[in-house]
Design a protein around this motif. Sequence first.
Motif, short mmCIF file in Angstrom:
data_model
loop_
_atom_site.label_atom_id
_atom_site.label_comp_id
_atom_site.label_asym_id
_atom_site.label_seq_id
_atom_site.Cartn_x
_atom_site.Cartn_y
_atom_site.Cartn_z
N PHE A 1 -8.07 0.70 4.96
CA PHE A 1 -8.70 1.82 5.71
C PHE A 1 -10.26 2.33 5.35
O PHE A 1 -11.02 2.48 6.06
CB PHE A 1 -8.10 2.97 5.31
CG PHE A 1 -8.57 4.36 6.11
CD1 PHE A 1 -8.29 4.48 7.47
CD2 PHE A 1 -8.75 5.63 5.26
CE1 PHE A 1 -8.80 5.66 7.78
CE2 PHE A 1 -9.11 6.61 5.72
CZ PHE A 1 -9.04 6.67 7.19
N ASP A 2 -10.50 1.99 3.94
CA ASP A 2 -11.91 2.23 3.64
C ASP A 2 -12.84 1.17 4.05
O ASP A 2 -13.98 1.51 4.68
CB ASP A 2 -11.81 2.00 2.05
CG ASP A 2 -13.29 2.33 1.44
OD1 ASP A 2 -13.77 3.47 1.65
OD2 ASP A 2 -13.98 1.29 1.01
N PHE A 3 -12.34 0.01 4.28
CA PHE A 3 -13.10 -1.19 4.97
C PHE A 3 -13.39 -0.69 6.41
O PHE A 3 -14.57 -0.76 7.06
CB PHE A 3 -12.29 -2.38 4.69
CG PHE A 3 -13.54 -3.69 5.45
CD1 PHE A 3 -14.46 -4.24 4.25
CD2 PHE A 3 -13.33 -3.97 6.55
CE1 PHE A 3 -15.18 -5.25 4.99
CE2 PHE A 3 -13.87 -5.12 7.09
CZ PHE A 3 -14.89 -5.60 6.37
N MET B 1 -13.60 2.09 7.83
CA MET B 1 -14.19 3.49 7.88
C MET B 1 -15.73 3.21 7.47
O MET B 1 -16.66 3.80 8.01
CB MET B 1 -13.65 4.42 7.48
CG MET B 1 -12.07 4.91 7.93
SD MET B 1 -12.19 5.20 9.91
CE MET B 1 -13.08 6.63 9.81
N SER B 2 -16.10 2.25 6.54
CA SER B 2 -17.35 2.35 5.98
C SER B 2 -17.88 0.86 5.87
O SER B 2 -18.65 0.68 4.97
CB SER B 2 -17.20 2.86 4.37
OG SER B 2 -16.29 1.92 3.98
N HIS B 3 -17.39 -0.12 6.64
CA HIS B 3 -18.02 -1.30 6.43
C HIS B 3 -19.49 -1.42 7.01
O HIS B 3 -19.85 -0.51 7.78
CB HIS B 3 -17.12 -2.43 7.30
CG HIS B 3 -17.15 -2.10 8.54
ND1 HIS B 3 -16.08 -1.14 9.38
CD2 HIS B 3 -17.99 -2.49 9.78
CE1 HIS B 3 -16.34 -1.32 10.75
NE2 HIS B 3 -17.46 -1.82 11.12
N GLU C 1 -2.79 5.34 6.14
CA GLU C 1 -3.92 4.77 6.78
C GLU C 1 -3.79 3.17 6.43
O GLU C 1 -3.96 2.33 7.17
CB GLU C 1 -5.14 5.39 6.48
CG GLU C 1 -5.20 6.69 7.37
CD GLU C 1 -4.68 7.87 6.47
OE1 GLU C 1 -4.56 8.92 6.88
OE2 GLU C 1 -4.25 7.55 5.32
N ASP C 2 -3.84 2.90 4.99
CA ASP C 2 -3.86 1.68 4.49
C ASP C 2 -2.57 0.57 5.24
O ASP C 2 -2.57 -0.33 5.62
CB ASP C 2 -3.88 1.65 3.18
CG ASP C 2 -5.08 1.81 2.55
OD1 ASP C 2 -6.04 1.32 3.17
OD2 ASP C 2 -5.00 2.04 1.01
N SER D 1 -8.40 -2.93 0.59
CA SER D 1 -8.62 -1.61 0.89
C SER D 1 -8.85 -1.45 2.44
O SER D 1 -9.97 -0.96 2.81
CB SER D 1 -9.98 -0.79 0.09
OG SER D 1 -9.43 -0.74 -1.17
N GLN E 1 -11.97 1.63 13.69
CA GLN E 1 -12.62 2.48 13.39
C GLN E 1 -13.24 3.63 14.57
O GLN E 1 -13.08 4.82 14.29
CB GLN E 1 -14.16 1.93 12.85
CG GLN E 1 -15.06 3.05 12.12
CD GLN E 1 -16.40 2.41 12.09
OE1 GLN E 1 -17.35 2.23 13.20
NE2 GLN E 1 -16.97 2.22 10.78
N TYR F 1 0.74 -1.19 0.06
CA TYR F 1 0.01 0.00 0.06
C TYR F 1 0.77 1.38 -0.02
O TYR F 1 2.00 1.28 0.43
CB TYR F 1 -0.94 0.23 1.16
CG TYR F 1 -1.90 -1.12 1.24
CD1 TYR F 1 -2.86 -1.31 0.41
CD2 TYR F 1 -1.54 -2.26 2.27
CE1 TYR F 1 -3.71 -2.43 0.37
CE2 TYR F 1 -2.52 -3.49 2.25
CZ TYR F 1 -3.27 -3.39 1.11
OH TYR F 1 -4.17 -4.75 1.46
#
Length: 254
Positions: free
Chosen positions: A74-76, A78-80, A38-39, A72, A109, A34
């Motif tokens: 960080f995306d996971f 924050m938005s899971h 954050e990742d 991904s 999170q 990455y």
Amino acid sequence: MNSAELKSFLDEKVVLYNQSRFIESDPIQIPHRYSLKEDIEIAAFLTAIISWGNRRMIISNANKMMDFMGNSPFDFVMSHDVYQLEKLENFVHRTFNGQDLQFFIKSLQHIYKNHKGLEAVFAKNQETASLQISISEFKKVFFELPHFSRIEKHISDPMNNSAAKRINMFLRWMVRNDTAKVDFGIWKSLTPAQLSCPLDVHSGNVARKLGLLTRKQNDAKALLELDTSLRKLDATDPVKYDFALFGLGVFEKF
């Protein structure tokens, strides 16, 4: 060996083993996928947490975690949603199971939303000489959300006399910077001088043979003794010698 000879010997081993070619056989290869800060830190943290046992199994299961998160992290985090979390139920690495991983995602999170991220939590309670109090305080923050008490065993506490090998390894990855670009050096609020060696069977046994460590148990007291010895060799970057101790133990059977 006298102290000068020992330093010269270990410095040579650092140069030998602190090389990018070793990334492909080490769990640190996972966060090296990455580029987003954050990742990198989330992938590194989760990989470090399961870093005990067979290295191939560690890497395989860390890859599975990243796959579960769509590569991904960080995306996971924050938005899971609840359905995505349910897919983690079948994960297992030794005693770290899907229920543990689900909580870790929720807690991460919480840390990013309410504590400004992993780096901010570790930096908040730092002491000049060591990060062991920071690790203990991090554990308190990490378990602020409701959880099963059994999950707490996956983050060690130096204040309970643990050497906290996996967290110290994670901190080395994040804080220490080197020309070989093995460690990331992306956390600027902490310094390499504060780091502690990830003390395990290999590094501990080699350290004892070299006279860097006398205590028999690999615990917090042993870590303090080893830290003191390594800081005498290099006060600004003591954990560079982790490469030497690990390489001597694993690759040279020292």
